[in-house]
Design an enzyme around this catalytic site. Structure first.
Site, PDB file in Angstrom:
ATOM      1  N   SER A   1       0.863  -1.198   0.000  1.00  0.00           N
ATOM      2  CA  SER A   1       0.000   0.000   0.000  1.00  0.00           C
ATOM      3  C   SER A   1       0.893   1.240   0.000  1.00  0.00           C
ATOM      4  CB  SER A   1      -0.850  -0.009   1.288  1.00  0.00           C
ATOM      5  OG  SER A   1      -1.399   1.266   1.539  1.00  0.00           O
TER       6      SER A   1
ATOM      7  N   TYR B   1      -1.590  -1.318  10.352  1.00  0.00           N
ATOM      8  CA  TYR B   1      -1.758  -1.550   8.908  1.00  0.00           C
ATOM      9  C   TYR B   1      -0.526  -1.067   8.147  1.00  0.00           C
ATOM     10  CZ  TYR B   1      -3.904  -1.529   4.267  1.00  0.00           C
ATOM     11  OH  TYR B   1      -4.173  -1.751   2.936  1.00  0.00           O
TER      12      TYR B   1
HETATM   13  N1  LIG Z   1      -8.960  -0.631  -1.228  1.00  0.00           N
HETATM   14  C1  LIG Z   1      -7.938   0.193  -1.106  1.00  0.00           C
HETATM   15  O1  LIG Z   1      -8.093   1.426  -1.197  1.00  0.00           O
HETATM   16  C2  LIG Z   1      -6.546  -0.355  -0.878  1.00  0.00           C
HETATM   17  C3  LIG Z   1      -5.477   0.535  -0.891  1.00  0.00           C
HETATM   18  C4  LIG Z   1      -4.188   0.047  -0.699  1.00  0.00           C
HETATM   19  C5  LIG Z   1      -3.977  -1.306  -0.522  1.00  0.00           C
HETATM   20  N2  LIG Z   1      -5.040  -2.157  -0.515  1.00  0.00           N
HETATM   21  C6  LIG Z   1      -4.744  -3.575  -0.360  1.00  0.00           C
HETATM   22  O2  LIG Z   1      -5.251  -4.266  -1.490  1.00  0.00           O
HETATM   23  C7  LIG Z   1      -5.673  -5.583  -1.100  1.00  0.00           C
HETATM   24  C8  LIG Z   1      -7.125  -5.802  -1.486  1.00  0.00           C
HETATM   25  O3  LIG Z   1      -7.909  -4.754  -0.939  1.00  0.00           O
HETATM   26  P1  LIG Z   1      -9.503  -4.717  -1.058  1.00  0.00           P
HETATM   27  O4  LIG Z   1      -9.898  -3.300  -0.987  1.00  0.00           O
HETATM   28  O5  LIG Z   1      -9.937  -5.573  -2.199  1.00  0.00           O
HETATM   29  O6  LIG Z   1      -9.851  -5.380   0.353  1.00  0.00           O
HETATM   30  P2  LIG Z   1     -10.999  -6.380   0.821  1.00  0.00           P
HETATM   31  O7  LIG Z   1     -11.128  -6.222   2.288  1.00  0.00           O
HETATM   32  O8  LIG Z   1     -12.229  -6.222  -0.046  1.00  0.00           O
HETATM   33  O9  LIG Z   1     -10.390  -7.800   0.455  1.00  0.00           O
HETATM   34  C9  LIG Z   1      -9.530  -8.493   1.298  1.00  0.00           C
HETATM   35  C10 LIG Z   1      -9.935  -9.943   1.281  1.00  0.00           C
HETATM   36  O10 LIG Z   1      -9.070 -10.641   2.173  1.00  0.00           O
HETATM   37  C11 LIG Z   1      -9.848 -11.574   2.883  1.00  0.00           C
HETATM   38  N3  LIG Z   1      -9.192 -11.944   4.146  1.00  0.00           N
HETATM   39  C12 LIG Z   1      -9.124 -11.202   5.294  1.00  0.00           C
HETATM   40  N4  LIG Z   1      -8.461 -11.893   6.230  1.00  0.00           N
HETATM   41  C13 LIG Z   1      -8.097 -13.083   5.666  1.00  0.00           C
HETATM   42  C14 LIG Z   1      -7.393 -14.212   6.138  1.00  0.00           C
HETATM   43  N5  LIG Z   1      -6.938 -14.275   7.407  1.00  0.00           N
HETATM   44  N6  LIG Z   1      -7.204 -15.257   5.296  1.00  0.00           N
HETATM   45  C15 LIG Z   1      -7.678 -15.211   4.024  1.00  0.00           C
HETATM   46  N7  LIG Z   1      -8.345 -14.164   3.517  1.00  0.00           N
HETATM   47  C16 LIG Z   1      -8.550 -13.107   4.332  1.00  0.00           C
HETATM   48  C17 LIG Z   1     -11.188 -10.876   3.121  1.00  0.00           C
HETATM   49  O11 LIG Z   1     -12.214 -11.814   3.445  1.00  0.00           O
HETATM   50  C18 LIG Z   1     -11.391 -10.182   1.780  1.00  0.00           C
HETATM   51  O12 LIG Z   1     -12.096 -10.999   0.863  1.00  0.00           O
HETATM   52  C19 LIG Z   1      -5.413  -5.679   0.397  1.00  0.00           C
HETATM   53  O13 LIG Z   1      -4.141  -6.249   0.606  1.00  0.00           O
HETATM   54  C20 LIG Z   1      -5.427  -4.236   0.833  1.00  0.00           C
HETATM   55  O14 LIG Z   1      -4.714  -4.031   2.036  1.00  0.00           O
HETATM   56  C21 LIG Z   1      -6.314  -1.719  -0.679  1.00  0.00           C
END
Ligand SMILES: NC(=O)c1ccc[n+]([C@@H]2O[C@H](COP(=O)([O-])OP(=O)(O)OC[C@H]3O[C@@H](n4cnc5c(N)ncnc54)[C@H](O)[C@@H]3O)[C@@H](O)[C@H]2O)c1
Length: 274
Positions: free
Chosen positions: A148, A161
């Site tokens: 991120s 985080y």
């Molecule tokens: N959305 C944003 O703005 C953003 C920005 C920067 C980074 N990210 C990163 O991108 C990635 C995806 O983000 P997103 O917005 O799609 O998030 P999201 O929360 O929709 O998806 C994360 C998924 O991980 C799963 N998960 C959580 N804990 C788990 C575990 N212990 N074992 C297996 N699965 C698990 C959740 O059930 C979910 O389906 C993540 O790594 C997030 O940190 C997101």
């Protein structure tokens, strides 16, 4: 009428795993890898598969908690049995602390342990359990870790985080050096504000519904030079590129996907600031 262009099958014959694949960017990435010709397994928590998205119905969807080494060992076995091997690993699963934002002096140890346990230890456990397979895949071997912008710049009241995402970058650099002699690559992606339900929860503190999406778009207009959030399909396309032969000489990188944002800066007019 022009015929639709046939998507290039740049990953034909590759076997891929995406963790946290039930929603958001994980689901988009699993779909994009499959559309590029890979055979794909998606992992997620048991409860997340209660509403498996329609677009993943032709993929192997497995329950696995990435923070549990026993779960990871079992799911790797099941994945290899289902796909016949493994070339590409996308560590995308993440737990968030948006529901528990605090300055460092108030960070709850249980929140710290949970977020580090899923994001950093989970990425470590899955990388450790799959690295020999990726190494054996040689020049087809790929690991892509989702970090991120907060992993590079920190973020006020998001210590767990941000630290977990920074740790993922160091893990990426280390694993890249270990796998490079075999031709396999390891890279991290650093998204900024992305248009997912999770992104909307981050922007609004709400449940990520319509109001949350409006708040996310408003935040992006204010803070992102590109004046819009990133799209899951844009991250998925970058993963497909990194997994392809065209990216064979890119390794150990932390690549931004942030519309120029680079950091979640502190708003000096925030009424909560002293
Ligand atoms: N959305 C944003 O703005 C953003 C920005 C920067 C980074 N990210 C990163 O991108 C990635 C995806 O983000 P997103 O917005 O799609 O998030 P999201 O929360 O929709 O998806 C994360 C998924 O991980 C799963 N998960 C959580 N804990 C788990 C575990 N212990 N074992 C297996 N699965 C698990 C959740 O059930 C979910 O389906 C993540 O790594 C997030 O940190 C997101």
């Amino acid at each position: 009428m022009q015929p639709e262009p046939v998507p290039q099958q740049v990953l034909a014959g590759r076997r891929a795993l995406v963790t946290g694949g039930a929603t958001g960017m994980g689901a988009a990435t699993a779909r994009a890898l499959a559309d590029a010709g890979a055979t794909v397994a998606a992992w997620d928590l048991d409860r997340a598969w209660d509403d498996t998205p329609e677009e993943l119905s032709d993929l192997a969807c497995l329950p696995a908690d990435v923070s549990s080494s026993a779960d990871v060992a079992r799911a790797v076995q099941d994945t290899v049995a289902a796909l016949g091997g493994l070339d590409i690993v996308v560590n995308n699963a993440a737990a968030h602390d948006v529901d528990a934002r605090h300055p460092i002096w108030d960070v709850d140890e249980a929140v710290w342990d949970r977020v580090i346990g899923v994001n950093l230890t989970g990425t470590f456990l899955v990388s450790r359990a799959t690295a020999r397979l990726v190494k054996a895949a040689g020049p087809r071997g790929r690991i892509v870790n989702i970090s991120s912008v907060m992993g590079r710049a920190g973020s006020r009241e998001r210590a767990a985080y941000a630290a977990s995402k920074a740790g993922i970058i160091a893990l990426t650099q280390t694993t890249a050096q270990e796998l490079a002699p075999y031709g396999a690559t390891v890279n991290a992606l650093c998204p900024g504000l992305m248009l997912t339900r999770r992104g909307a929860i981050f922007a609004s503190g709400s449940d990520g519904g319509r109001d949350g999406i409006d708040a996310l778009n408003a935040m992006a207009r204010e803070r992102v030079p590109a004046r819009r959030p990133g799209l899951p399909a844009e991250l998925a396309a970058l993963v497909v590129f990194l997994a392809s032969d065209a990216a064979a000489y890119i390794t150990g990188e932390a690549i931004g996907l942030d519309g120029g944002m680079k950091t979640v800066f502190v708003n000096p007019t925030d009424p909560e600031l002293p």
